[in-house]
Design an enzyme around this catalytic site. Sequence first.
Site, PDB file in Angstrom:
ATOM      1  N   GLY A  45      72.749 -28.808  -8.224  1.00 54.81           N
ATOM      2  CA  GLY A  45      73.596 -28.491  -9.370  1.00 54.81           C
ATOM      3  C   GLY A  45      73.211 -29.159 -10.664  1.00 54.81           C
ATOM      4  N   ASP A 104      84.367 -34.310  -9.109  1.00 49.37           N
ATOM      5  CA  ASP A 104      85.587 -33.623  -8.664  1.00 49.37           C
ATOM      6  C   ASP A 104      86.426 -34.655  -7.922  1.00 49.37           C
ATOM      7  OD1 ASP A 104      87.391 -31.622  -7.968  1.00 49.37           O
ATOM      8  OD2 ASP A 104      86.155 -30.792  -6.382  1.00 49.37           O
ATOM      9  N   ARG A 166      73.734 -20.137 -11.366  1.00 47.42           N
ATOM     10  CA  ARG A 166      73.202 -21.390 -11.927  1.00 47.42           C
ATOM     11  C   ARG A 166      72.521 -21.150 -13.268  1.00 47.42           C
ATOM     12  NH1 ARG A 166      73.735 -25.236  -7.887  1.00 47.42           N
ATOM     13  NH2 ARG A 166      73.178 -24.640  -5.779  1.00 47.42           N
TER      14      ARG A 166
HETATM   15  P1  5GP Z   1      83.152 -34.259  -5.247  1.00 46.20           P
HETATM   16  O1  5GP Z   1      82.349 -34.884  -4.147  1.00 46.20           O
HETATM   17  O2  5GP Z   1      83.273 -35.126  -6.497  1.00 46.20           O
HETATM   18  O3  5GP Z   1      84.482 -33.747  -4.790  1.00 46.20           O
HETATM   19  O4  5GP Z   1      82.414 -32.926  -5.635  1.00 46.20           O
HETATM   20  C1  5GP Z   1      81.288 -32.941  -6.373  1.00 46.20           C
HETATM   21  C2  5GP Z   1      80.411 -31.773  -5.990  1.00 46.20           C
HETATM   22  O5  5GP Z   1      81.170 -30.612  -5.642  1.00 46.20           O
HETATM   23  C3  5GP Z   1      79.604 -31.409  -7.202  1.00 46.20           C
HETATM   24  O6  5GP Z   1      78.338 -32.028  -7.128  1.00 46.20           O
HETATM   25  C4  5GP Z   1      79.503 -29.902  -7.100  1.00 46.20           C
HETATM   26  O7  5GP Z   1      78.341 -29.586  -6.366  1.00 46.20           O
HETATM   27  C5  5GP Z   1      80.700 -29.471  -6.312  1.00 46.20           C
HETATM   28  N1  5GP Z   1      81.793 -28.965  -7.179  1.00 46.20           N
HETATM   29  C6  5GP Z   1      82.978 -29.548  -7.439  1.00 46.20           C
HETATM   30  N2  5GP Z   1      83.721 -28.796  -8.265  1.00 46.20           N
HETATM   31  C7  5GP Z   1      82.982 -27.698  -8.535  1.00 46.20           C
HETATM   32  C8  5GP Z   1      83.210 -26.528  -9.359  1.00 46.20           C
HETATM   33  O8  5GP Z   1      84.233 -26.335 -10.024  1.00 46.20           O
HETATM   34  N3  5GP Z   1      82.201 -25.617  -9.395  1.00 46.20           N
HETATM   35  C9  5GP Z   1      81.037 -25.774  -8.685  1.00 46.20           C
HETATM   36  N4  5GP Z   1      80.128 -24.822  -8.815  1.00 46.20           N
HETATM   37  N5  5GP Z   1      80.793 -26.869  -7.914  1.00 46.20           N
HETATM   38  C10 5GP Z   1      81.761 -27.815  -7.845  1.00 46.20           C
HETATM   39 MG    MG Z   2      76.549 -30.941  -6.442  1.00 47.71          MG
END
Ligand code: 5GP
Ligand code: MG
Length: 181
Positions: A45, A104, A166
């Site tokens: 990402g 997130d 992407r």
């Molecule tokens: P976390 O581990 O902080 O919950 O999530 C982070 C990862 O989840 C990010 O690196 C991303 O790959 C994915 N992610 C979280 N929210 C989104 C979103 O709204 N859209 C997309 N495409 N990926 C997300």
């Molecule tokens: Mg990611």
Amino acid sequence: MLNDIDRILITQEEIAARVRELGREITATYDQSDPNLTLVPILSGSVIFLADVMRQLPIRMKIGLVTVSSYQGATTEGVAPQMPTISDLDIAGQDVLVIDDILDTGRTLRLVTSRIRELQPRSVRTCVLLRKPSRAPSDFTADFIGFDVEDSFVVGYGLDYDGHYRNYPNIGVLRPELYES
Ligand code: 5GP
Ligand code: MG
């Protein structure tokens, strides 16, 4: 592809302007006279963000790659991130800046930074393009943050939905019917 986007949250021009500012913030943080910087982008990402932000850093640097995936396919609910393979990273004594697309729940960055600390870098900081403040934990944040966004599933500028979008240059929200089925 363009028809699948419900609305744009951040335009490519706004992203470009903020990335230039982030470059200045990051550059000012590191000691120019003793650069030891390794950027560690979390794939896939962060690739577009990485490519843009690294060109705003006039500092000697290397790149080390880490792959973690927490979203399986499509859904908006994350599952526990898989253990990243970081053992080949040669970062002992380095200033490490971990780059990710979005903060997130924070599980991904927490996991990656704790694994990286085991390799005894000189410092570990984190930089994300986006943060969802309504979901991010109160005890963990990133050192550099591009934008706060609402709690919607966003795509574009590197962020995918099931591998797609992407290459969409803005940050946008998909039409809900595309991921509610
Ligand atoms: P976390 O581990 O902080 O919950 O999530 C982070 C990862 O989840 C990010 O690196 C991303 O790959 C994915 N992610 C979280 N929210 C989104 C979103 O709204 N859209 C997309 N495409 N990926 C997300
Ligand atoms: Mg990611």
